[in-house]
Design an enzyme around this catalytic site. Structure first.
Site, mmCIF file in Angstrom:
data_model
loop_
_atom_site.group_PDB
_atom_site.id
_atom_site.type_symbol
_atom_site.label_atom_id
_atom_site.label_comp_id
_atom_site.label_asym_id
_atom_site.label_seq_id
_atom_site.Cartn_x
_atom_site.Cartn_y
_atom_site.Cartn_z
ATOM 1 N N ASP A 241 13.754 -5.670 -7.943
ATOM 2 C CA ASP A 241 14.189 -6.328 -6.708
ATOM 3 C C ASP A 241 15.530 -7.011 -6.920
ATOM 4 O O ASP A 241 15.670 -7.863 -7.794
ATOM 5 C CB ASP A 241 13.134 -7.370 -6.304
ATOM 6 C CG ASP A 241 13.497 -8.059 -4.997
ATOM 7 O OD1 ASP A 241 13.245 -7.449 -3.940
ATOM 8 O OD2 ASP A 241 14.032 -9.178 -5.031
ATOM 9 N N TYR B 202 22.588 -11.775 -4.592
ATOM 10 C CA TYR B 202 22.371 -12.175 -5.991
ATOM 11 C C TYR B 202 23.604 -11.868 -6.865
ATOM 12 O O TYR B 202 23.625 -12.238 -8.045
ATOM 13 C CB TYR B 202 21.145 -11.467 -6.598
ATOM 14 C CG TYR B 202 19.836 -11.746 -5.904
ATOM 15 C CD1 TYR B 202 19.697 -12.745 -4.941
ATOM 16 C CD2 TYR B 202 18.695 -10.994 -6.207
ATOM 17 C CE1 TYR B 202 18.493 -12.969 -4.299
ATOM 18 C CE2 TYR B 202 17.489 -11.227 -5.569
ATOM 19 C CZ TYR B 202 17.394 -12.209 -4.618
ATOM 20 O OH TYR B 202 16.191 -12.426 -3.981
ATOM 21 N N LYS C 295 18.722 -6.011 -0.590
ATOM 22 C CA LYS C 295 18.656 -6.783 0.671
ATOM 23 C C LYS C 295 20.044 -6.981 1.256
ATOM 24 O O LYS C 295 20.997 -7.195 0.509
ATOM 25 C CB LYS C 295 18.042 -8.167 0.429
ATOM 26 C CG LYS C 295 16.751 -8.140 -0.333
ATOM 27 C CD LYS C 295 16.147 -9.526 -0.494
ATOM 28 C CE LYS C 295 15.061 -9.500 -1.550
ATOM 29 N NZ LYS C 295 15.548 -9.715 -2.923
ATOM 30 N N HIS D 139 17.488 -9.924 4.514
ATOM 31 C CA HIS D 139 17.172 -11.055 3.623
ATOM 32 C C HIS D 139 16.582 -12.256 4.378
ATOM 33 O O HIS D 139 15.632 -12.888 3.910
ATOM 34 C CB HIS D 139 18.438 -11.474 2.856
ATOM 35 C CG HIS D 139 18.166 -12.081 1.524
ATOM 36 N ND1 HIS D 139 18.952 -11.876 0.437
ATOM 37 C CD2 HIS D 139 17.170 -12.902 1.103
ATOM 38 C CE1 HIS D 139 18.465 -12.537 -0.601
ATOM 39 N NE2 HIS D 139 17.389 -13.180 -0.223
HETATM 40 N N1 LIG Z 1 13.618 -12.643 -0.218
HETATM 41 C C1 LIG Z 1 13.869 -13.874 -0.595
HETATM 42 O O1 LIG Z 1 14.355 -14.715 0.189
HETATM 43 C C2 LIG Z 1 13.541 -14.288 -2.004
HETATM 44 C C3 LIG Z 1 13.482 -15.645 -2.328
HETATM 45 C C4 LIG Z 1 13.177 -15.983 -3.646
HETATM 46 C C5 LIG Z 1 12.930 -14.982 -4.570
HETATM 47 N N2 LIG Z 1 13.017 -13.666 -4.235
HETATM 48 C C6 LIG Z 1 12.750 -12.578 -5.220
HETATM 49 O O2 LIG Z 1 11.551 -12.913 -5.905
HETATM 50 C C7 LIG Z 1 11.821 -12.938 -7.313
HETATM 51 C C8 LIG Z 1 10.926 -13.946 -8.006
HETATM 52 O O3 LIG Z 1 11.109 -15.241 -7.482
HETATM 53 P P1 LIG Z 1 11.855 -16.419 -8.281
HETATM 54 O O4 LIG Z 1 12.881 -15.848 -9.163
HETATM 55 O O5 LIG Z 1 12.238 -17.405 -7.256
HETATM 56 O O6 LIG Z 1 10.753 -17.120 -9.117
HETATM 57 P P2 LIG Z 1 9.374 -16.752 -9.872
HETATM 58 O O7 LIG Z 1 9.332 -15.325 -10.258
HETATM 59 O O8 LIG Z 1 8.301 -17.321 -9.046
HETATM 60 O O9 LIG Z 1 9.540 -17.668 -11.168
HETATM 61 C C9 LIG Z 1 10.595 -17.460 -12.067
HETATM 62 C C10 LIG Z 1 10.651 -18.633 -13.020
HETATM 63 O O10 LIG Z 1 9.449 -18.693 -13.782
HETATM 64 C C11 LIG Z 1 9.758 -18.515 -15.175
HETATM 65 N N3 LIG Z 1 8.737 -17.594 -15.703
HETATM 66 C C12 LIG Z 1 8.606 -16.284 -15.494
HETATM 67 N N4 LIG Z 1 7.533 -15.791 -16.115
HETATM 68 C C13 LIG Z 1 6.951 -16.838 -16.743
HETATM 69 C C14 LIG Z 1 5.809 -16.951 -17.562
HETATM 70 N N5 LIG Z 1 5.052 -15.904 -17.840
HETATM 71 N N6 LIG Z 1 5.504 -18.171 -18.055
HETATM 72 C C15 LIG Z 1 6.288 -19.260 -17.766
HETATM 73 N N7 LIG Z 1 7.378 -19.202 -16.995
HETATM 74 C C16 LIG Z 1 7.721 -17.989 -16.480
HETATM 75 C C17 LIG Z 1 11.145 -17.921 -15.226
HETATM 76 O O11 LIG Z 1 11.835 -18.358 -16.378
HETATM 77 P P3 LIG Z 1 12.308 -17.314 -17.521
HETATM 78 O O12 LIG Z 1 13.290 -16.384 -16.875
HETATM 79 O O13 LIG Z 1 12.929 -18.223 -18.532
HETATM 80 O O14 LIG Z 1 11.086 -16.627 -18.026
HETATM 81 C C18 LIG Z 1 11.787 -18.523 -13.989
HETATM 82 O O15 LIG Z 1 12.251 -19.842 -14.245
HETATM 83 C C19 LIG Z 1 13.312 -13.309 -7.365
HETATM 84 O O16 LIG Z 1 13.868 -13.092 -8.637
HETATM 85 C C20 LIG Z 1 13.844 -12.449 -6.282
HETATM 86 O O17 LIG Z 1 13.972 -11.110 -6.741
HETATM 87 C C21 LIG Z 1 13.296 -13.307 -2.949
#
Ligand SMILES: NC(=O)c1ccc[n+]([C@@H]2O[C@H](COP(=O)([O-])OP(=O)(O)OC[C@H]3O[C@@H](n4cnc5c(N)ncnc54)[C@H](OP(=O)(O)O)[C@@H]3O)[C@@H](O)[C@H]2O)c1
Length: 281
Positions: free
Chosen positions: A44, A49, A74, A107
Protein backbone atom coordinates in the site's frame (compact mmCIF):
# COMPACT_ATOMS: atom_id res chain seq x y z
CA UNK A 1 -2.16 -16.32 3.35
CA UNK A 2 -5.88 -15.65 3.30
CA UNK A 3 -7.44 -13.74 0.42
CA UNK A 4 -10.47 -11.50 0.13
CA UNK A 5 -12.57 -11.84 -2.98
CA UNK A 6 -13.78 -8.45 -4.18
CA UNK A 7 -17.20 -7.88 -5.75
CA UNK A 8 -15.63 -8.14 -9.24
CA UNK A 9 -14.15 -11.54 -8.22
CA UNK A 10 -10.57 -10.22 -8.09
CA UNK A 11 -8.62 -11.53 -5.11
CA UNK A 12 -6.57 -9.44 -2.68
CA UNK A 13 -4.29 -10.80 0.06
CA UNK A 14 -5.83 -10.26 3.50
CA UNK A 15 -2.51 -8.95 4.84
CA UNK A 16 -0.45 -6.33 3.05
CA UNK A 17 2.35 -3.94 3.87
CA UNK A 18 1.75 -0.28 4.71
CA UNK A 19 4.45 2.16 3.59
CA UNK A 20 3.39 5.52 5.01
CA UNK A 21 6.47 7.34 6.39
CA UNK A 22 8.90 5.04 4.57
CA UNK A 23 10.60 7.56 2.30
CA UNK A 24 14.29 6.73 2.55
CA UNK A 25 15.27 4.84 -0.61
CA UNK A 26 17.80 2.50 1.02
CA UNK A 27 15.34 1.70 3.80
CA UNK A 28 12.62 0.99 1.23
CA UNK A 29 14.91 -1.54 -0.49
CA UNK A 30 15.41 -3.34 2.83
CA UNK A 31 11.72 -3.19 3.77
CA UNK A 32 10.50 -4.51 0.40
CA UNK A 33 13.16 -7.25 0.45
CA UNK A 34 12.09 -8.41 3.92
CA UNK A 35 8.40 -8.19 3.07
CA UNK A 36 8.66 -10.06 -0.22
CA UNK A 37 10.78 -12.78 1.38
CA UNK A 38 8.26 -13.12 4.21
CA UNK A 39 5.42 -13.56 1.70
CA UNK A 40 3.81 -10.11 1.41
CA UNK A 41 2.42 -9.41 -2.04
CA UNK A 42 0.02 -6.50 -1.35
CA UNK A 43 1.86 -3.17 -0.94
CA UNK A 44 0.00 0.00 0.00
CA UNK A 45 1.35 3.37 -1.05
CA UNK A 46 -0.08 6.79 -1.92
CA UNK A 47 0.95 9.80 -3.97
CA UNK A 48 0.99 11.74 -0.70
CA UNK A 49 3.57 9.39 0.85
CA UNK A 50 6.21 10.63 -1.64
CA UNK A 51 7.66 7.15 -1.90
CA UNK A 52 6.36 5.79 -5.22
CA UNK A 53 9.77 6.22 -6.89
CA UNK A 54 11.53 4.62 -3.91
CA UNK A 55 9.07 1.73 -4.06
CA UNK A 56 9.64 1.21 -7.80
CA UNK A 57 13.40 1.20 -7.24
CA UNK A 58 13.07 -1.33 -4.42
CA UNK A 59 10.89 -3.63 -6.55
CA UNK A 60 13.47 -3.40 -9.34
CA UNK A 61 16.38 -3.95 -6.95
CA UNK A 62 14.85 -7.26 -5.86
CA UNK A 63 13.81 -8.18 -9.41
CA UNK A 64 10.28 -8.89 -8.20
CA UNK A 65 8.04 -9.85 -11.13
CA UNK A 66 5.29 -7.22 -11.49
CA UNK A 67 2.56 -9.84 -11.84
CA UNK A 68 3.36 -11.21 -8.38
CA UNK A 69 2.53 -7.91 -6.71
CA UNK A 70 -0.74 -6.25 -5.80
CA UNK A 71 0.18 -2.56 -5.89
CA UNK A 72 -2.29 -0.24 -4.21
CA UNK A 73 -1.97 3.54 -4.66
CA UNK A 74 -4.05 6.62 -3.79
CA UNK A 75 -4.91 9.91 -5.40
CA UNK A 76 -4.26 12.95 -3.24
CA UNK A 77 -6.70 15.75 -2.37
CA UNK A 78 -5.07 18.20 -4.78
CA UNK A 79 -6.15 16.05 -7.76
CA UNK A 80 -9.91 15.94 -7.33
CA UNK A 81 -12.16 15.87 -10.40
CA UNK A 82 -12.68 13.81 -13.56
CA UNK A 83 -9.61 15.00 -15.48
CA UNK A 84 -7.28 15.60 -12.54
CA UNK A 85 -7.64 12.12 -11.08
CA UNK A 86 -6.79 10.53 -14.43
CA UNK A 87 -3.75 12.78 -14.81
CA UNK A 88 -2.65 11.94 -11.26
CA UNK A 89 -2.99 8.22 -11.91
CA UNK A 90 -0.84 8.45 -15.03
CA UNK A 91 1.86 10.29 -13.07
CA UNK A 92 1.77 7.60 -10.38
CA UNK A 93 2.02 4.84 -13.00
CA UNK A 94 5.17 6.52 -14.34
CA UNK A 95 6.70 6.87 -10.89
CA UNK A 96 5.91 3.26 -10.06
CA UNK A 97 7.19 2.16 -13.48
CA UNK A 98 4.14 0.05 -14.14
CA UNK A 99 1.46 -0.19 -16.81
CA UNK A 100 -1.38 -0.71 -14.34
CA UNK A 101 -2.30 -0.44 -10.68
CA UNK A 102 -4.01 -3.28 -8.88
CA UNK A 103 -5.89 -0.89 -6.61
CA UNK A 104 -6.37 2.85 -6.86
CA UNK A 105 -8.18 4.68 -4.08
CA UNK A 106 -9.41 8.21 -3.42
CA UNK A 107 -7.34 9.16 -0.34
CA UNK A 108 -9.95 11.42 1.34
CA UNK A 109 -13.50 12.44 0.49
CA UNK A 110 -13.99 16.16 -0.16
CA UNK A 111 -14.62 17.56 3.31
CA UNK A 112 -18.13 18.86 3.91
CA UNK A 113 -16.65 21.44 6.26
CA UNK A 114 -14.82 23.10 3.39
CA UNK A 115 -16.92 22.31 0.35
CA UNK A 116 -20.71 22.83 0.26
CA UNK A 117 -20.59 20.88 -3.05
CA UNK A 118 -18.65 17.93 -1.56
CA UNK A 119 -21.12 15.41 -3.05
CA UNK A 120 -20.64 16.75 -6.54
CA UNK A 121 -16.86 16.87 -6.11
CA UNK A 122 -16.68 13.26 -4.98
CA UNK A 123 -19.02 12.15 -7.77
CA UNK A 124 -16.84 13.90 -10.36
CA UNK A 125 -13.61 12.39 -9.01
CA UNK A 126 -15.30 9.01 -8.95
CA UNK A 127 -16.28 9.33 -12.63
CA UNK A 128 -12.56 9.71 -13.34
CA UNK A 129 -11.83 6.59 -11.27
CA UNK A 130 -14.43 4.67 -13.28
CA UNK A 131 -12.78 5.85 -16.50
CA UNK A 132 -9.42 4.50 -15.28
CA UNK A 133 -11.09 1.20 -14.37
CA UNK A 134 -12.79 0.93 -17.76
CA UNK A 135 -9.51 1.75 -19.53
CA UNK A 136 -7.83 -1.12 -17.67
CA UNK A 137 -5.24 1.14 -16.03
CA UNK A 138 -6.60 0.16 -12.64
CA UNK A 139 -7.88 -3.31 -11.79
CA UNK A 140 -9.81 -2.34 -8.65
CA UNK A 141 -11.08 1.09 -7.68
CA UNK A 142 -11.95 2.25 -4.23
CA UNK A 143 -11.95 4.98 -1.65
CA UNK A 144 -10.45 5.75 1.75
CA UNK A 145 -11.94 7.41 4.78
CA UNK A 146 -15.46 7.36 3.31
CA UNK A 147 -18.26 7.19 5.87
CA UNK A 148 -21.70 5.74 5.14
CA UNK A 149 -23.06 9.13 4.00
CA UNK A 150 -20.17 9.59 1.56
CA UNK A 151 -20.87 6.16 0.05
CA UNK A 152 -24.63 6.74 -0.06
CA UNK A 153 -24.05 10.04 -1.86
CA UNK A 154 -21.74 8.35 -4.38
CA UNK A 155 -24.38 5.72 -5.06
CA UNK A 156 -26.61 8.33 -6.69
CA UNK A 157 -24.29 8.68 -9.69
CA UNK A 158 -21.76 5.82 -9.58
CA UNK A 159 -21.88 3.19 -12.31
CA UNK A 160 -19.50 0.97 -10.36
CA UNK A 161 -19.50 1.40 -6.60
CA UNK A 162 -16.12 1.26 -4.80
CA UNK A 163 -14.73 -2.24 -4.38
CA UNK A 164 -12.64 -1.23 -1.37
CA UNK A 165 -12.97 1.31 1.44
CA UNK A 166 -9.73 1.82 3.38
CA UNK A 167 -10.43 3.34 6.79
CA UNK A 168 -8.88 3.53 10.22
CA UNK A 169 -9.85 0.31 11.97
CA UNK A 170 -8.15 -1.21 15.00
CA UNK A 171 -8.94 -2.11 18.62
CA UNK A 172 -10.53 1.02 20.03
CA UNK A 173 -11.97 1.91 16.63
CA UNK A 174 -14.09 -1.06 15.49
CA UNK A 175 -16.09 0.87 12.83
CA UNK A 176 -19.12 -1.34 13.49
CA UNK A 177 -21.68 0.66 11.50
CA UNK A 178 -19.39 1.18 8.51
CA UNK A 179 -18.23 -2.43 8.57
CA UNK A 180 -21.76 -3.81 8.40
CA UNK A 181 -22.76 -1.27 5.73
CA UNK A 182 -19.75 -2.23 3.60
CA UNK A 183 -20.45 -5.94 4.03
CA UNK A 184 -24.05 -5.46 2.92
CA UNK A 185 -22.93 -3.39 -0.10
CA UNK A 186 -20.14 -5.76 -1.15
CA UNK A 187 -17.37 -3.25 -0.37
CA UNK A 188 -14.23 -4.80 1.14
CA UNK A 189 -13.06 -2.93 4.21
CA UNK A 190 -9.32 -2.40 4.41
CA UNK A 191 -7.95 -1.44 7.83
CA UNK A 192 -5.47 1.43 7.76
CA UNK A 193 -3.41 1.86 10.92
CA UNK A 194 -4.41 -1.65 12.08
CA UNK A 195 -1.96 -1.30 14.99
CA UNK A 196 -3.35 2.13 15.89
CA UNK A 197 -0.11 3.56 14.54
CA UNK A 198 1.70 1.51 17.20
CA UNK A 199 -0.06 3.37 20.02
CA UNK A 200 -2.46 0.65 21.19
CA UNK A 201 -0.02 -2.20 21.67
CA UNK A 202 0.45 -1.64 25.39
CA UNK A 203 -3.25 -1.56 26.27
CA UNK A 204 -3.83 -4.19 28.95
CA UNK A 205 -6.66 -5.95 27.08
CA UNK A 206 -4.32 -6.49 24.14
CA UNK A 207 -1.29 -7.51 26.21
CA UNK A 208 -3.33 -9.95 28.34
CA UNK A 209 -4.82 -11.68 25.31
CA UNK A 210 -1.41 -11.73 23.62
CA UNK A 211 0.11 -13.43 26.67
CA UNK A 212 -2.69 -16.01 26.73
CA UNK A 213 -1.97 -16.97 23.09
CA UNK A 214 1.81 -16.51 23.38
CA UNK A 215 1.81 -14.12 20.45
CA UNK A 216 2.65 -10.41 20.15
CA UNK A 217 0.18 -7.57 20.82
CA UNK A 218 0.44 -6.62 17.13
CA UNK A 219 -0.60 -10.12 16.11
CA UNK A 220 -3.68 -9.84 18.37
CA UNK A 221 -4.70 -6.55 16.72
CA UNK A 222 -4.30 -8.03 13.24
CA UNK A 223 -6.09 -11.30 14.09
CA UNK A 224 -9.00 -9.31 15.52
CA UNK A 225 -9.37 -7.25 12.33
CA UNK A 226 -9.05 -10.35 10.16
CA UNK A 227 -11.84 -11.99 12.18
CA UNK A 228 -14.03 -9.12 10.96
CA UNK A 229 -13.11 -9.95 7.34
CA UNK A 230 -11.03 -6.79 6.98
CA UNK A 231 -7.86 -6.57 4.91
CA UNK A 232 -4.98 -5.33 7.11
CA UNK A 233 -1.92 -3.33 6.00
CA UNK A 234 0.42 -2.98 8.99
CA UNK A 235 3.52 -0.85 8.40
CA UNK A 236 6.88 -1.83 9.79
CA UNK A 237 10.47 -1.18 8.82
CA UNK A 238 11.76 -3.84 11.20
CA UNK A 239 12.39 -7.22 9.49
CA UNK A 240 11.40 -9.24 12.57
CA UNK A 241 8.12 -7.34 12.94
CA UNK A 242 7.47 -7.48 9.20
CA UNK A 243 7.65 -11.28 9.40
CA UNK A 244 5.65 -11.52 12.62
CA UNK A 245 2.87 -9.27 11.30
CA UNK A 246 2.22 -11.80 8.54
CA UNK A 247 2.33 -14.78 10.89
CA UNK A 248 -1.26 -14.39 12.08
CA UNK A 249 -2.99 -17.45 10.70
CA UNK A 250 -1.89 -19.99 13.33
CA UNK A 251 -4.36 -19.04 16.07
CA UNK A 252 -7.89 -17.71 16.48
CA UNK A 253 -9.51 -15.47 19.06
CA UNK A 254 -12.49 -16.68 21.07
CA UNK A 255 -15.79 -14.80 20.84
CA UNK A 256 -15.24 -13.58 24.38
CA UNK A 257 -11.79 -12.20 23.47
CA UNK A 258 -13.22 -10.47 20.40
CA UNK A 259 -15.97 -8.93 22.57
CA UNK A 260 -13.37 -7.65 25.09
CA UNK A 261 -11.38 -6.02 22.29
CA UNK A 262 -14.57 -4.61 20.71
CA UNK A 263 -15.30 -2.84 23.99
CA UNK A 264 -11.92 -1.07 24.24
CA UNK A 265 -12.01 2.72 24.24
CA UNK A 266 -10.19 4.75 21.59
CA UNK A 267 -6.59 4.80 22.77
CA UNK A 268 -4.49 5.72 19.76
CA UNK A 269 -4.38 5.91 15.98
CA UNK A 270 -4.59 8.60 13.33
CA UNK A 271 -7.91 9.94 14.59
CA UNK A 272 -8.76 12.21 11.65
CA UNK A 273 -12.47 12.74 11.05
CA UNK A 274 -13.09 12.98 7.30
CA UNK A 275 -16.04 15.36 7.83
CA UNK A 276 -14.11 17.68 10.10
CA UNK A 277 -10.75 17.73 8.41
CA UNK A 278 -9.43 20.99 7.00
CA UNK A 279 -7.80 20.44 3.64
CA UNK A 280 -4.20 19.43 4.25
CA UNK A 281 -1.67 19.33 1.57
N1 LIG B 1 -5.87 5.83 3.73
C1 LIG B 1 -5.41 6.52 4.75
O1 LIG B 1 -5.84 7.67 5.01
C2 LIG B 1 -4.37 5.91 5.65
C3 LIG B 1 -4.12 6.47 6.90
C4 LIG B 1 -3.15 5.87 7.70
C5 LIG B 1 -2.48 4.75 7.23
N2 LIG B 1 -2.72 4.23 6.00
C6 LIG B 1 -2.01 3.02 5.49
O2 LIG B 1 -2.04 2.05 6.53
C7 LIG B 1 -0.69 1.66 6.81
C8 LIG B 1 -0.56 1.27 8.27
O3 LIG B 1 -0.91 2.33 9.12
P1 LIG B 1 0.16 3.17 9.98
O4 LIG B 1 1.44 3.22 9.27
O5 LIG B 1 -0.53 4.43 10.34
O6 LIG B 1 0.31 2.40 11.32
P2 LIG B 1 0.25 0.89 11.87
O7 LIG B 1 0.56 -0.09 10.81
O8 LIG B 1 -1.01 0.78 12.62
O9 LIG B 1 1.45 0.95 12.93
C9 LIG B 1 2.76 1.21 12.51
C10 LIG B 1 3.61 1.49 13.73
O10 LIG B 1 3.65 0.33 14.56
C11 LIG B 1 5.00 -0.14 14.66
N3 LIG B 1 4.93 -1.61 14.51
C12 LIG B 1 4.69 -2.33 13.42
N4 LIG B 1 4.67 -3.64 13.69
C13 LIG B 1 4.91 -3.75 15.01
C14 LIG B 1 5.03 -4.86 15.87
N5 LIG B 1 4.88 -6.10 15.43
N6 LIG B 1 5.30 -4.62 17.18
C15 LIG B 1 5.45 -3.34 17.64
N7 LIG B 1 5.35 -2.26 16.86
C16 LIG B 1 5.08 -2.46 15.54
C17 LIG B 1 5.76 0.51 13.52
O11 LIG B 1 7.10 0.75 13.89
P3 LIG B 1 8.32 0.03 13.11
O12 LIG B 1 8.27 0.50 11.69
O13 LIG B 1 9.51 0.54 13.86
O14 LIG B 1 8.13 -1.44 13.25
C18 LIG B 1 5.02 1.83 13.38
O15 LIG B 1 5.48 2.77 14.33
C19 LIG B 1 0.11 2.91 6.44
O16 LIG B 1 1.49 2.64 6.35
C20 LIG B 1 -0.54 3.29 5.17
O17 LIG B 1 -0.08 2.45 4.11
C21 LIG B 1 -3.69 4.79 5.21
Amino acid sequence: MEYRTLRNQNQIPAVGLGTWQVTDRAQMVDVIGSAYEAGYRLIDTAAAYSNEIALAKAIAAHEIPREELILSDKVWNTSRGYEAVQEACKKSLKKLKTEYLDCYLIHWPASMKLYPNWEEMNADTWRGMEALYQAGLVRNIGVCNFKVHHLEALKKTAEVMPLINQVELHPGMPQEELLSYCKAEGIALEASSPLGNGQILTHEVITEIAAAHQVTPAQICLRWALAKDAIVIPKSTNPVRIRANLDVFGFTLSEEEIRRIDAMPYCGGIGIDSDEVEEFG
